[in-house]
Design an enzyme around this catalytic site. Structure first.
Site, PDB file in Angstrom:
ATOM      1  N   SER A   1     -11.507  38.813 -54.629  1.00 33.03           N
ATOM      2  CA  SER A   1     -11.573  37.377 -54.322  1.00 33.03           C
ATOM      3  C   SER A   1     -12.052  37.133 -52.896  1.00 33.03           C
ATOM      4  CB  SER A   1     -10.217  36.709 -54.547  1.00 33.03           C
ATOM      5  OG  SER A   1      -9.190  37.337 -53.794  1.00 33.03           O
TER       6      SER A   1
ATOM      7  N   ASP B   1      -8.550  42.190 -55.787  1.00 28.99           N
ATOM      8  CA  ASP B   1      -9.234  41.571 -56.930  1.00 28.99           C
ATOM      9  C   ASP B   1     -10.626  41.065 -56.593  1.00 28.99           C
ATOM     10  OD1 ASP B   1      -8.626  39.421 -55.320  1.00 28.99           O
ATOM     11  OD2 ASP B   1      -7.898  38.144 -56.958  1.00 28.99           O
TER      12      ASP B   1
ATOM     13  N   HIS C   1      -8.219  43.130 -46.240  1.00 28.48           N
ATOM     14  CA  HIS C   1      -8.014  41.683 -46.327  1.00 28.48           C
ATOM     15  C   HIS C   1      -8.048  41.213 -47.782  1.00 28.48           C
ATOM     16  CE1 HIS C   1      -8.729  40.216 -41.950  1.00 28.48           C
ATOM     17  NE2 HIS C   1      -8.124  41.383 -41.981  1.00 28.48           N
TER      18      HIS C   1
ATOM     19  N   GLY D   1      -3.967  40.338 -54.000  1.00 26.00           N
ATOM     20  CA  GLY D   1      -4.173  41.680 -54.511  1.00 26.00           C
ATOM     21  C   GLY D   1      -5.636  42.094 -54.438  1.00 26.00           C
TER      22      GLY D   1
ATOM     23  N   ASN E   1     -10.761  35.640 -41.472  1.00 23.92           N
ATOM     24  CA  ASN E   1     -11.922  36.348 -42.007  1.00 23.92           C
ATOM     25  C   ASN E   1     -13.251  35.911 -41.397  1.00 23.92           C
ATOM     26  OD1 ASN E   1     -10.340  37.858 -43.815  1.00 23.92           O
ATOM     27  ND2 ASN E   1     -10.357  36.203 -45.318  1.00 23.92           N
TER      28      ASN E   1
ATOM     29  N   PRO F   1      -1.556  39.757 -41.692  1.00 24.44           N
ATOM     30  CA  PRO F   1      -0.850  39.875 -40.409  1.00 24.44           C
ATOM     31  C   PRO F   1      -1.824  39.752 -39.244  1.00 24.44           C
ATOM     32  CG  PRO F   1      -1.083  42.033 -41.462  1.00 24.44           C
ATOM     33  CD  PRO F   1      -1.542  41.021 -42.460  1.00 24.44           C
TER      34      PRO F   1
ATOM     35  N   ASP G   1     -11.367  51.542 -29.814  1.00 21.04           N
ATOM     36  CA  ASP G   1     -11.061  52.923 -29.426  1.00 21.04           C
ATOM     37  C   ASP G   1     -12.171  53.379 -28.490  1.00 21.04           C
ATOM     38  OD1 ASP G   1     -10.479  55.593 -29.196  1.00 21.04           O
ATOM     39  OD2 ASP G   1     -10.359  56.006 -31.336  1.00 21.04           O
TER      40      ASP G   1
ATOM     41  N   HIS H   1      -7.783  51.150 -36.658  1.00 20.59           N
ATOM     42  CA  HIS H   1      -8.315  50.598 -35.410  1.00 20.59           C
ATOM     43  C   HIS H   1      -8.975  51.673 -34.554  1.00 20.59           C
ATOM     44  CE1 HIS H   1      -5.391  46.908 -35.587  1.00 20.59           C
ATOM     45  NE2 HIS H   1      -6.326  46.889 -36.503  1.00 20.59           N
TER      46      HIS H   1
ATOM     47  N   ARG I   1     -12.018  46.869 -43.256  1.00 22.95           N
ATOM     48  CA  ARG I   1     -11.129  45.722 -43.035  1.00 22.95           C
ATOM     49  C   ARG I   1     -11.247  44.714 -44.169  1.00 22.95           C
ATOM     50  NH1 ARG I   1     -12.312  41.349 -38.651  1.00 22.95           N
ATOM     51  NH2 ARG I   1     -10.466  40.051 -38.717  1.00 22.95           N
TER      52      ARG I   1
END
Length: 326
Positions: free
Chosen positions: A78, A76, A68, A74, A96, A164, A245, A194, A64
């Site tokens: 960050s 990168d 993210h 992008g 986050n 999202p 799950d 997921h 994840r």
């Protein structure tokens, strides 16, 4: 006339940025470190496997984290930068706050730095760790083109606009993915991540207790599953974790689609996959299990996602420590 000119200028700007992004993505290479750090993939895999043996539940957060990172500025790196007194970084943005595993990335980075100091970017390490952590839970292997550079900017206030949330409907989800040059198929395929991991009750409690603001539950959720979730998640519960799950949340498989087909997707965004003809057809096809193409499809979409907005060449930098700009 002025408005038409402005619209044309905006369109040309988007086209120009798109060309740059495509050019950068094409400059990534499977052999990027063949001379400067030939052992990088084996080092990353070895360290990641050590982590997975001790903490297999970190696979989902690490996967994840890569997602993210790519959706904000992008791929990168960050996502990995620490906040400062003057600036709140992405990792402290609301979407986050539940992520973990930063120490694992630092551990892998340290091992790579020992072998090849100042050569391999944190963005590349994150992409490789996400792949190897998934593979450790019986997920697919995919080739990771390398050569990403690390960004120097990380802003918490950019996370909400780009990531999202779990309550998005299918229209919002498709628009979010399209904005990153990902298709509707990529959306339904990458949602399959997921199949591993857990979620706090707060991420879906509105579906159980107050879906429309009238104290009701989400009618798209299987009532028996909703009752089971209510038994685990009292109103306002902020700490309990629920398997996304149930029964195989530590195994990367196509069971996620079986659950969604039975109206047992945990998030609104999971249930939303049944509201579109293309995504619904994919869900139902994978839910039949026999002849499932999910693992192959996932590998393909991850390669595509890993090229979003990458920095290459002289852009950005190669951070010595992932949490700090050089």
């Amino acid at each position: 006339m002025k408005m038409a000119s402005s619209t044309m200028l905006f369109s040309l700007t988007l086209l120009f940025l798109g060309i740059i992004a495509l050019s950068n993505a094409q400059s990534l290479s499977l052999k990027y470190y063949s001379k400067t750090c030939p052992k990088v993939e084996s080092i990353v895999k070895k360290e990641t496997n050590k982590i997975m043996v001790v903490a297999p539940t970190l696979a989902a957060p690490l996967l994840r984290m890569h997602f993210h990172d790519c959706f904000v500025r992008g791929c990168d790196g960050s996502m990995l930068i620490n906040s400062t007194t003057n600036s709140q970084a992405e990792k402290d943005g609301f979407p986050n706050l539940s992520l973990r595993g930063y120490g694992s990335i630092d551990r892998v980075k340290t091992a790579v730095e020992k072998e090849c100091p100042g050569v391999v970017s944190c963005a590349d390490i994150l992409a490789l760790v996400a792949r190897d952590a998934t593979l450790a839970l019986h997920g697919p292997f995919w080739p990771v083109p390398l050569g990403r550079r690390d960004g120097r900017v990380s802003l918490a206030n950019e996370t909400l606009a780009n990531l999202p949330p779990p309550f998005f409907n299918i229209t919002q989800l498709k628009a979010s993915f399209a904005s990153k040059n990902l298709t509707t198929k990529d959306l339904v395929v990458l949602s399959g991540s997921h199949t591993i991991g857990t979620s706090h009750c707060s991420s879906f409690s509105n579906r159980l207790y107050n879906f429309t603001g009238r104290g009701d539950s989400d009618p798209s959720l299987d009532p028996n599953y909703a009752a089971r979730l209510r038994s685990r998640c009292p109103p306002a519960d902020q700490t309990t974790l629920v398997e996304m799950d149930p029964g195989s949340f530590k195994t990367f498989d196509e069971d996620y689609y079986t659950l969604v087909a039975k109206r047992r997707g945990l998030f609104t965004s999971d249930s939303a996959l049944l509201a579109d003809s293309e995504t619904r057809e994919y869900v139902l096809r994978q839910a039949r299990t026999k002849g499932s193409t999910f693992l192959e499809d996932f590998a393909e979409s991850m390669v595509k996602m890993g090229k979003i907005g990458v920095l290459t060449g002289s852009q950005g930098e190669v951070r010595r420590r992932c949490a700090f700009v050089n």
